[in-house]
Motif scaffolding. Structure first.
Motif, short mmCIF file in Angstrom:
data_model
loop_
_atom_site.label_atom_id
_atom_site.label_comp_id
_atom_site.label_asym_id
_atom_site.label_seq_id
_atom_site.Cartn_x
_atom_site.Cartn_y
_atom_site.Cartn_z
N TYR A 70 26.11 18.66 161.58
CA TYR A 70 27.30 18.38 162.39
C TYR A 70 27.26 19.12 163.73
O TYR A 70 27.65 18.58 164.75
CB TYR A 70 28.59 18.71 161.63
CG TYR A 70 28.97 17.60 160.70
CD1 TYR A 70 29.52 16.43 161.19
CD2 TYR A 70 28.74 17.71 159.34
CE1 TYR A 70 29.85 15.38 160.34
CE2 TYR A 70 29.07 16.68 158.48
CZ TYR A 70 29.62 15.52 158.99
OH TYR A 70 29.94 14.49 158.15
N TYR A 71 26.78 20.35 163.71
CA TYR A 71 26.66 21.11 164.94
C TYR A 71 25.72 20.41 165.92
O TYR A 71 26.01 20.30 167.11
CB TYR A 71 26.16 22.53 164.64
CG TYR A 71 25.89 23.34 165.87
CD1 TYR A 71 26.93 23.91 166.60
CD2 TYR A 71 24.60 23.55 166.32
CE1 TYR A 71 26.68 24.65 167.74
CE2 TYR A 71 24.34 24.28 167.45
CZ TYR A 71 25.38 24.84 168.15
OH TYR A 71 25.12 25.57 169.28
N TRP A 81 27.46 17.39 167.38
CA TRP A 81 28.46 17.83 168.35
C TRP A 81 27.80 18.25 169.66
O TRP A 81 28.26 17.90 170.74
CB TRP A 81 29.27 18.96 167.74
CG TRP A 81 30.49 19.40 168.50
CD1 TRP A 81 31.07 18.79 169.59
CD2 TRP A 81 31.29 20.54 168.23
NE1 TRP A 81 32.18 19.49 170.00
CE2 TRP A 81 32.34 20.57 169.17
CE3 TRP A 81 31.21 21.54 167.26
CZ2 TRP A 81 33.30 21.58 169.19
CZ3 TRP A 81 32.18 22.53 167.28
CH2 TRP A 81 33.21 22.55 168.23
N TYR A 97 26.85 15.24 171.58
CA TYR A 97 28.04 14.63 172.17
C TYR A 97 28.49 15.41 173.40
O TYR A 97 28.86 14.83 174.41
CB TYR A 97 29.16 14.55 171.13
CG TYR A 97 30.21 13.52 171.51
CD1 TYR A 97 29.97 12.17 171.32
CD2 TYR A 97 31.41 13.92 172.07
CE1 TYR A 97 30.92 11.22 171.67
CE2 TYR A 97 32.37 12.98 172.41
CZ TYR A 97 32.12 11.63 172.21
OH TYR A 97 33.06 10.70 172.56
N GLN A 98 28.42 16.73 173.33
CA GLN A 98 28.72 17.58 174.48
C GLN A 98 27.84 17.19 175.66
O GLN A 98 28.31 17.08 176.79
CB GLN A 98 28.51 19.06 174.09
CG GLN A 98 27.99 20.00 175.16
CD GLN A 98 28.99 20.40 176.22
OE1 GLN A 98 30.19 20.19 176.07
NE2 GLN A 98 28.52 20.97 177.30
N TRP A 122 30.94 25.42 176.04
CA TRP A 122 30.02 25.11 174.95
C TRP A 122 29.25 26.36 174.54
O TRP A 122 29.09 26.64 173.34
CB TRP A 122 29.03 23.99 175.31
CG TRP A 122 28.13 23.77 174.14
CD1 TRP A 122 26.88 24.26 173.95
CD2 TRP A 122 28.48 23.08 172.94
NE1 TRP A 122 26.41 23.89 172.71
CE2 TRP A 122 27.39 23.18 172.07
CE3 TRP A 122 29.62 22.39 172.52
CZ2 TRP A 122 27.38 22.61 170.80
CZ3 TRP A 122 29.61 21.83 171.26
CH2 TRP A 122 28.51 21.94 170.42
N MET A 181 36.21 20.09 167.52
CA MET A 181 35.19 19.04 167.48
C MET A 181 35.85 17.66 167.54
O MET A 181 35.44 16.82 168.33
CB MET A 181 34.32 19.15 166.22
CG MET A 181 33.25 18.08 166.18
SD MET A 181 31.99 18.18 164.88
CE MET A 181 32.72 19.08 163.57
N ASP A 185 37.18 17.02 171.03
CA ASP A 185 36.10 16.62 171.96
C ASP A 185 35.76 15.14 171.78
O ASP A 185 35.60 14.41 172.75
CB ASP A 185 34.84 17.44 171.71
CG ASP A 185 34.83 18.81 172.36
OD1 ASP A 185 35.89 19.28 172.84
OD2 ASP A 185 33.74 19.43 172.38
N MET A 186 35.64 14.71 170.53
CA MET A 186 35.28 13.32 170.25
C MET A 186 36.37 12.36 170.74
O MET A 186 36.08 11.33 171.34
CB MET A 186 35.04 13.11 168.75
CG MET A 186 33.98 13.97 168.15
SD MET A 186 32.33 13.42 168.56
CE MET A 186 31.36 14.65 167.72
#
Length: 168
Positions: free
Chosen positions: A11-12, A15, A18-19, A103, A143, A146-147
């Motif tokens: 997941y990290y 993420w 995505y960042q 981030w 998270m 952010d999404m």
């Protein structure tokens, strides 16, 4: 993550990717493109980017009490002055820098925190009532935040024909 866990690492990694999509979509934009809105009453692209940055700061620095360096402090002061004075949104380069700085702050925390640290709770307020939120809850919330707002950025840019390399 202090202890390597396949699920958390997966997941990290997602993420982080995505960042990079958010930052990549913001970095090349002009002032006019940062001002684009889906509708007049919704945040502009630049305001949405500032909102993502601000939420990260609010949760990690204000709620969780994490420390930040001089670069982050200078960025926060510029951002705060811009918001208070109602001046135009920061430049695309400044927004990309803010995404990077926040981030890095989050990544440093996640690398340092143990599973026990993730369960530690912090006071917050919801509808006038004091509640306690764990670090794990805060990380998950940031998270999904952010999404959510990254999706708004993608949609708004796409509505105006501005290419944004978000995953489909």
């Amino acid at each position: 993550m202090a202890e390597d866990n396949f699920t958390l690492t997966t997941y990290y990694t997602i993420w982080k990717e995505y960042q990079e999509h958010i930052k990549g979509a913001i970095a090349p934009l002009t002032a006019e493109q940062l001002a684009l809105r889906a509708t007049p009453h919704l945040r502009s692209v630049g305001e949405n980017a500032m909102h993502i940055i601000g939420a990260r700061i609010g949760w990690f620095i204000i709620t969780l009490g994490e420390e930040f360096g001089e670069e982050m402090s200078a960025y926060l002061k510029r951002n705060e002055v811009a918001l208070r004075q109602g001046t135009p949104i920061l430049t695309a380069a400044e927004l990309a820098q803010g995404l990077d700085h926040t981030w890095q702050l989050m990544a440093n925390c996640l690398a340092r925190w143990s599973p026990a640290d993730m369960q530690q709770t912090f006071p917050d307020e919801l509808d006038g009532k004091q509640i306690y939120l764990s670090r794990a809850w805060v990380v998950g919330h940031v998270m999904e935040h952010d999404m959510h707002h990254g999706g708004e950025l993608s949609l708004t840019l796409g509505m105006h024909g501005v290419p944004a390399d978000f995953p489909g």
